[in-house]
Design an enzyme around this catalytic site. Structure first.
Site, mmCIF file in Angstrom:
data_model
loop_
_atom_site.group_PDB
_atom_site.id
_atom_site.type_symbol
_atom_site.label_atom_id
_atom_site.label_comp_id
_atom_site.label_asym_id
_atom_site.label_seq_id
_atom_site.Cartn_x
_atom_site.Cartn_y
_atom_site.Cartn_z
ATOM 1 N N ARG A 1 1.693 -0.342 -5.133
ATOM 2 C CA ARG A 1 1.581 -1.797 -5.009
ATOM 3 C C ARG A 1 0.926 -2.166 -3.696
ATOM 4 O O ARG A 1 1.118 -1.506 -2.672
ATOM 5 C CB ARG A 1 2.936 -2.486 -5.139
ATOM 6 C CG ARG A 1 3.834 -2.569 -3.923
ATOM 7 C CD ARG A 1 4.558 -1.291 -3.474
ATOM 8 N NE ARG A 1 5.147 -0.521 -4.523
ATOM 9 C CZ ARG A 1 6.377 -0.675 -4.994
ATOM 10 N NH1 ARG A 1 7.173 -1.534 -4.445
ATOM 11 N NH2 ARG A 1 6.814 0.080 -5.966
ATOM 12 N N ALA B 1 0.839 -1.204 0.000
ATOM 13 C CA ALA B 1 0.000 0.000 0.000
ATOM 14 C C ALA B 1 0.872 1.250 0.000
ATOM 15 O O ALA B 1 0.734 2.128 0.846
ATOM 16 C CB ALA B 1 -0.997 -0.008 1.152
ATOM 17 N N HIS B 2 1.787 1.286 -0.978
ATOM 18 C CA HIS B 2 2.654 2.448 -1.145
ATOM 19 C C HIS B 2 3.287 2.424 -2.539
ATOM 20 O O HIS B 2 3.164 1.453 -3.264
ATOM 21 C CB HIS B 2 3.742 2.504 -0.066
ATOM 22 C CG HIS B 2 4.731 1.378 -0.151
ATOM 23 N ND1 HIS B 2 4.571 0.199 0.540
ATOM 24 C CD2 HIS B 2 5.883 1.236 -0.851
ATOM 25 C CE1 HIS B 2 5.586 -0.604 0.282
ATOM 26 N NE2 HIS B 2 6.401 -0.002 -0.572
ATOM 27 N N ALA B 3 3.942 3.516 -2.857
ATOM 28 C CA ALA B 3 4.747 3.620 -4.078
ATOM 29 C C ALA B 3 6.080 4.229 -3.679
ATOM 30 O O ALA B 3 6.209 4.829 -2.608
ATOM 31 C CB ALA B 3 4.052 4.494 -5.116
#
Length: 136
Positions: A100, A53-55
């Protein structure tokens, strides 16, 4: 802003040496388009939980399911793509600027990550709305 999109992201075959005593796969210098600066792994993820839950603004990452399986949901701000990792001789190269999420971890799964950079909190985008602003 990074122009990477999910349509170009695919699984990479990791060289495999087969042997009756057990197989061996190797990721060595030159296989990835960057020098590996950090290695970490996820394990004992409880059923129903998710990770990621990040990029990343600058880092690229290569994910391998060393054991078990899990699903990687990729998002470039316009398109989504889902890829299941379930073989230790196949990995997923995620370029910079891609959101993602990892979910549906099977019991006993282990996700190995080979990253192009050391941990730097300022490289992370952890809020999806901020990510969308970054992509524009």
């Amino acid at each position: 802003m990074k122009s990477n999109n999910v349509d170009k992201i695919e699984l990479l075959e990791i060289p495999k040496i087969t042997d009756p005593r057990g197989n061996l796969s190797v990721v060595e210098e030159g296989f990835l388009p960057y020098e590996v600066k950090r290695v970490y792994y996820l394990y004992d993820v409880p059923s129903g939980e998710y990770r990621g839950a990040h990029a990343h603004k600058e880092q690229s990452e290569f994910l391998i399911a060393l054991s078990g399986s899990f699903e990687v949901i990729l998002n470039d701000g316009e398109n989504k793509k889902s890829i299941v990792l379930n073989k230790p001789n196949r990995g997923l190269l995620i370029p910079t600027g891609i959101w993602r999420e990892l979910e549906n971890f099977s019991s006993g799964s282990v996700c190995l990550v080979l990253s192009s950079g050391k941990f730097l909190e300022s490289d992370y985008i952890r809020d999806y709305d901020e990510y969308l602003k970054y992509k524009k």
